[in-house]
Design a protein around this motif. Structure first.
Motif, PDB file in Angstrom:
ATOM      1  N   VAL A   2     -81.431 -34.672 -37.568  1.00  0.00           N
ATOM      2  CA  VAL A   2     -81.460 -33.397 -37.329  1.00  0.00           C
ATOM      3  C   VAL A   2     -80.336 -33.002 -36.220  1.00  0.00           C
ATOM      4  CG1 VAL A   2     -82.910 -31.592 -36.562  1.00  0.00           C
ATOM      5  CG2 VAL A   2     -83.847 -33.053 -37.880  1.00  0.00           C
ATOM      6  N   GLU A   3     -79.600 -32.296 -36.216  1.00  0.00           N
ATOM      7  CA  GLU A   3     -78.441 -31.622 -35.534  1.00  0.00           C
ATOM      8  C   GLU A   3     -78.976 -30.579 -34.633  1.00  0.00           C
ATOM      9  OE1 GLU A   3     -74.356 -29.432 -35.474  1.00  0.00           O
ATOM     10  OE2 GLU A   3     -74.544 -30.899 -37.264  1.00  0.00           O
ATOM     11  N   MET A   4     -79.291 -30.776 -33.255  1.00  0.00           N
ATOM     12  CA  MET A   4     -79.892 -29.735 -32.554  1.00  0.00           C
ATOM     13  C   MET A   4     -78.607 -29.224 -31.661  1.00  0.00           C
ATOM     14  SD  MET A   4     -82.835 -29.850 -33.416  1.00  0.00           S
ATOM     15  CE  MET A   4     -83.827 -29.016 -32.353  1.00  0.00           C
ATOM     16  N   THR A   5     -78.922 -27.845 -31.168  1.00  0.00           N
ATOM     17  CA  THR A   5     -78.008 -27.116 -30.249  1.00  0.00           C
ATOM     18  C   THR A   5     -78.636 -27.118 -28.949  1.00  0.00           C
ATOM     19  OG1 THR A   5     -77.635 -25.606 -32.278  1.00  0.00           O
ATOM     20  CG2 THR A   5     -76.924 -24.814 -30.087  1.00  0.00           C
ATOM     21  N   THR A   6     -77.939 -27.614 -28.097  1.00  0.00           N
ATOM     22  CA  THR A   6     -78.235 -27.750 -26.302  1.00  0.00           C
ATOM     23  C   THR A   6     -77.132 -27.200 -25.846  1.00  0.00           C
ATOM     24  OG1 THR A   6     -77.417 -30.162 -26.491  1.00  0.00           O
ATOM     25  CG2 THR A   6     -79.821 -29.745 -26.985  1.00  0.00           C
ATOM     26  N   LEU A   7     -77.582 -26.946 -24.382  1.00  0.00           N
ATOM     27  CA  LEU A   7     -76.691 -26.300 -23.666  1.00  0.00           C
ATOM     28  C   LEU A   7     -76.575 -27.128 -22.238  1.00  0.00           C
ATOM     29  CD1 LEU A   7     -74.476 -24.057 -22.786  1.00  0.00           C
ATOM     30  CD2 LEU A   7     -76.380 -22.599 -22.005  1.00  0.00           C
ATOM     31  N   ASP A   8     -75.531 -27.781 -21.820  1.00  0.00           N
ATOM     32  CA  ASP A   8     -75.655 -28.340 -20.618  1.00  0.00           C
ATOM     33  C   ASP A   8     -75.617 -27.514 -19.546  1.00  0.00           C
ATOM     34  OD1 ASP A   8     -75.281 -30.264 -18.418  1.00  0.00           O
ATOM     35  OD2 ASP A   8     -73.922 -31.428 -19.394  1.00  0.00           O
ATOM     36  N   LEU A   9     -76.546 -27.297 -18.555  1.00  0.00           N
ATOM     37  CA  LEU A   9     -76.492 -26.107 -17.538  1.00  0.00           C
ATOM     38  C   LEU A   9     -75.602 -26.563 -16.308  1.00  0.00           C
ATOM     39  CD1 LEU A   9     -80.326 -25.189 -17.701  1.00  0.00           C
ATOM     40  CD2 LEU A   9     -78.283 -23.954 -18.618  1.00  0.00           C
ATOM     41  N   ARG A  10     -75.358 -27.941 -16.214  1.00  0.00           N
ATOM     42  CA  ARG A  10     -74.102 -28.327 -15.371  1.00  0.00           C
ATOM     43  C   ARG A  10     -72.901 -27.832 -15.303  1.00  0.00           C
ATOM     44  NH1 ARG A  10     -77.015 -34.261 -15.606  1.00  0.00           N
ATOM     45  NH2 ARG A  10     -76.604 -33.730 -17.552  1.00  0.00           N
ATOM     46  N   THR A  11     -72.618 -27.262 -16.471  1.00  0.00           N
ATOM     47  CA  THR A  11     -71.418 -26.749 -16.723  1.00  0.00           C
ATOM     48  C   THR A  11     -71.368 -25.057 -16.457  1.00  0.00           C
ATOM     49  OG1 THR A  11     -71.923 -26.025 -19.048  1.00  0.00           O
ATOM     50  CG2 THR A  11     -71.008 -28.339 -18.870  1.00  0.00           C
ATOM     51  N   ILE A  12     -72.591 -24.683 -16.210  1.00  0.00           N
ATOM     52  CA  ILE A  12     -72.554 -23.344 -15.634  1.00  0.00           C
ATOM     53  C   ILE A  12     -72.885 -23.358 -14.303  1.00  0.00           C
ATOM     54  CG2 ILE A  12     -73.776 -21.112 -15.947  1.00  0.00           C
ATOM     55  CD1 ILE A  12     -74.264 -21.945 -19.180  1.00  0.00           C
ATOM     56  N   LYS A  13     -72.135 -23.036 -13.326  1.00  0.00           N
ATOM     57  CA  LYS A  13     -72.272 -22.830 -11.776  1.00  0.00           C
ATOM     58  C   LYS A  13     -72.629 -21.739 -11.454  1.00  0.00           C
ATOM     59  CE  LYS A  13     -70.418 -27.148 -11.501  1.00  0.00           C
ATOM     60  NZ  LYS A  13     -71.334 -28.071 -11.664  1.00  0.00           N
ATOM     61  N   LEU A  14     -74.170 -21.605 -11.205  1.00  0.00           N
ATOM     62  CA  LEU A  14     -74.801 -20.023 -10.825  1.00  0.00           C
ATOM     63  C   LEU A  14     -75.311 -20.286  -9.634  1.00  0.00           C
ATOM     64  CD1 LEU A  14     -76.423 -19.111 -14.082  1.00  0.00           C
ATOM     65  CD2 LEU A  14     -74.390 -18.201 -13.204  1.00  0.00           C
ATOM     66  N   ARG A  15     -75.205 -19.305  -8.644  1.00  0.00           N
ATOM     67  CA  ARG A  15     -75.797 -19.404  -7.276  1.00  0.00           C
ATOM     68  C   ARG A  15     -76.921 -18.233  -7.408  1.00  0.00           C
ATOM     69  NH1 ARG A  15     -70.434 -18.724  -4.503  1.00  0.00           N
ATOM     70  NH2 ARG A  15     -70.891 -16.620  -4.802  1.00  0.00           N
ATOM     71  N   SER A  16     -77.777 -18.182  -6.447  1.00  0.00           N
ATOM     72  CA  SER A  16     -78.915 -17.025  -6.304  1.00  0.00           C
ATOM     73  C   SER A  16     -78.271 -15.735  -6.615  1.00  0.00           C
ATOM     74  CB  SER A  16     -79.663 -17.296  -5.089  1.00  0.00           C
ATOM     75  OG  SER A  16     -80.757 -16.226  -5.099  1.00  0.00           O
ATOM     76  N   GLY A  17     -78.830 -14.907  -7.625  1.00  0.00           N
ATOM     77  CA  GLY A  17     -78.092 -13.558  -7.678  1.00  0.00           C
ATOM     78  C   GLY A  17     -76.959 -13.651  -9.112  1.00  0.00           C
ATOM     79  N   ASP A  18     -76.588 -14.799  -9.265  1.00  0.00           N
ATOM     80  CA  ASP A  18     -75.479 -14.636 -10.314  1.00  0.00           C
ATOM     81  C   ASP A  18     -76.255 -14.798 -11.782  1.00  0.00           C
ATOM     82  OD1 ASP A  18     -73.686 -14.976  -8.288  1.00  0.00           O
ATOM     83  OD2 ASP A  18     -73.391 -17.140  -8.714  1.00  0.00           O
ATOM     84  N   GLN A  19     -75.432 -14.188 -12.716  1.00  0.00           N
ATOM     85  CA  GLN A  19     -75.855 -14.311 -13.951  1.00  0.00           C
ATOM     86  C   GLN A  19     -74.740 -14.831 -15.061  1.00  0.00           C
ATOM     87  OE1 GLN A  19     -76.480 -10.451 -16.038  1.00  0.00           O
ATOM     88  NE2 GLN A  19     -78.735 -10.960 -15.945  1.00  0.00           N
ATOM     89  N   PHE A  20     -75.252 -15.366 -16.064  1.00  0.00           N
ATOM     90  CA  PHE A  20     -74.184 -15.831 -16.965  1.00  0.00           C
ATOM     91  C   PHE A  20     -74.452 -15.163 -18.302  1.00  0.00           C
ATOM     92  CE2 PHE A  20     -73.772 -18.573 -20.967  1.00  0.00           C
ATOM     93  CZ  PHE A  20     -72.582 -18.829 -20.932  1.00  0.00           C
ATOM     94  N   ARG A  21     -73.750 -14.703 -18.946  1.00  0.00           N
ATOM     95  CA  ARG A  21     -73.826 -13.901 -20.351  1.00  0.00           C
ATOM     96  C   ARG A  21     -72.878 -14.427 -21.403  1.00  0.00           C
ATOM     97  NH1 ARG A  21     -76.588  -8.857 -20.647  1.00  0.00           N
ATOM     98  NH2 ARG A  21     -77.269  -8.190 -18.435  1.00  0.00           N
ATOM     99  N   GLY A  22     -73.500 -14.830 -22.534  1.00  0.00           N
ATOM    100  CA  GLY A  22     -72.523 -15.609 -23.416  1.00  0.00           C
ATOM    101  C   GLY A  22     -73.184 -15.810 -24.880  1.00  0.00           C
ATOM    102  N   GLU A  23     -72.246 -15.956 -25.649  1.00  0.00           N
ATOM    103  CA  GLU A  23     -72.927 -15.987 -27.299  1.00  0.00           C
ATOM    104  C   GLU A  23     -72.806 -17.622 -27.520  1.00  0.00           C
ATOM    105  OE1 GLU A  23     -71.051 -14.856 -31.346  1.00  0.00           O
ATOM    106  OE2 GLU A  23     -71.943 -12.875 -30.287  1.00  0.00           O
ATOM    107  N   GLN A  24     -73.875 -18.164 -28.128  1.00  0.00           N
ATOM    108  CA  GLN A  24     -74.016 -19.356 -28.285  1.00  0.00           C
ATOM    109  C   GLN A  24     -74.319 -19.673 -30.066  1.00  0.00           C
ATOM    110  OE1 GLN A  24     -73.780 -22.307 -26.410  1.00  0.00           O
ATOM    111  NE2 GLN A  24     -73.069 -20.957 -24.938  1.00  0.00           N
ATOM    112  N   GLU A  25     -73.944 -20.493 -30.575  1.00  0.00           N
ATOM    113  CA  GLU A  25     -74.313 -20.607 -32.089  1.00  0.00           C
ATOM    114  C   GLU A  25     -75.353 -21.585 -32.034  1.00  0.00           C
ATOM    115  OE1 GLU A  25     -72.680 -19.917 -35.158  1.00  0.00           O
ATOM    116  OE2 GLU A  25     -71.463 -18.431 -33.858  1.00  0.00           O
ATOM    117  N   ILE A  26     -76.440 -21.303 -32.804  1.00  0.00           N
ATOM    118  CA  ILE A  26     -77.963 -22.022 -32.666  1.00  0.00           C
ATOM    119  C   ILE A  26     -78.068 -22.323 -33.991  1.00  0.00           C
ATOM    120  CG2 ILE A  26     -80.173 -21.770 -32.243  1.00  0.00           C
ATOM    121  CD1 ILE A  26     -79.505 -19.930 -30.134  1.00  0.00           C
TER     122      ILE A  26
END
Length: 172
Positions: A2-26
């Motif tokens: 089974v091919e699962m969709t995962t996202l490595d959160l280490r690639t997204i650098k967020l500090r308190s108050g920051d927000q990431f918005r994006g489109e992911q293929e699931i």
């Protein structure tokens, strides 16, 4: 496999108050529900992912529209169900032993989007998946589809095992 969709959160650098918005293929896997198989079409679909970092933890939001194909619960004909999904999860910075402060979809800074999306779709499903809301189902006597051939077999013959009680009722 089974091919699962995962996202490595280490690639997204967020500090308190920051927000990431994006489109992911699931990638969604087929569902087994009530002994029947329902296929997501398409199997891979776009989803809006929002990650918001706060001082106490991280909020994950996932939104997408899924379409499932499979048998109707009543007549076993083809049923198509559109499922709008909007899901939210929270992961505290220090959750301790509290299950409410952690998400099951995050492990080793990897967010399991496929499992989360599948669970979110399952929570949005109706009790019965029908080909149309007024589906008549199958005839209990002959098994024909009552949507195509509405019919009535009349009064069923009484069971002969109850005849002694029927005679008693008639005498009273």
């Amino acid at each position: 496999m089974v091919e699962m969709t995962t996202l490595d959160l280490r690639t997204i650098k967020l500090r308190s108050g920051d927000q990431f918005r994006g489109e992911q293929e699931i990638r969604l896997e087929p569902f087994e529900l009530g002994g029947q198989r329902y296929l997501p079409v398409p199997q891979t679909l776009p989803a809006a992912l929002t990650i918001t970092r706060a001082s106490t933890g991280t909020v994950f939001e996932l939104a997408f529209d899924a379409r499932l194909h499979g048998p109707c619960f009543r007549c076993l004909g083809d049923a198509v169900l559109d499922v709008p999904v909007s899901a939210r999860e929270y992961q505290a910075v220090s959750p301790g032993d509290d299950e409410e402060l952690r998400t099951a979809y995050l492990e080793d800074d990897r967010l399991d989007l496929s499992t989360w999306a599948r669970d979110a779709v399952a929570l949005e499903l109706p009790d019965k998946i029908l080909c149309h809301p007024d589906c008549a189902g199958l005839c209990a006597v002959c098994g024909k589809d009552l949507n195509d051939e509405p019919h009535d077999h009349g009064e069923p013959e009484p069971d002969s095992r109850w005849s002694a009680l029927a005679e008693l009722r008639d005498r009273l």
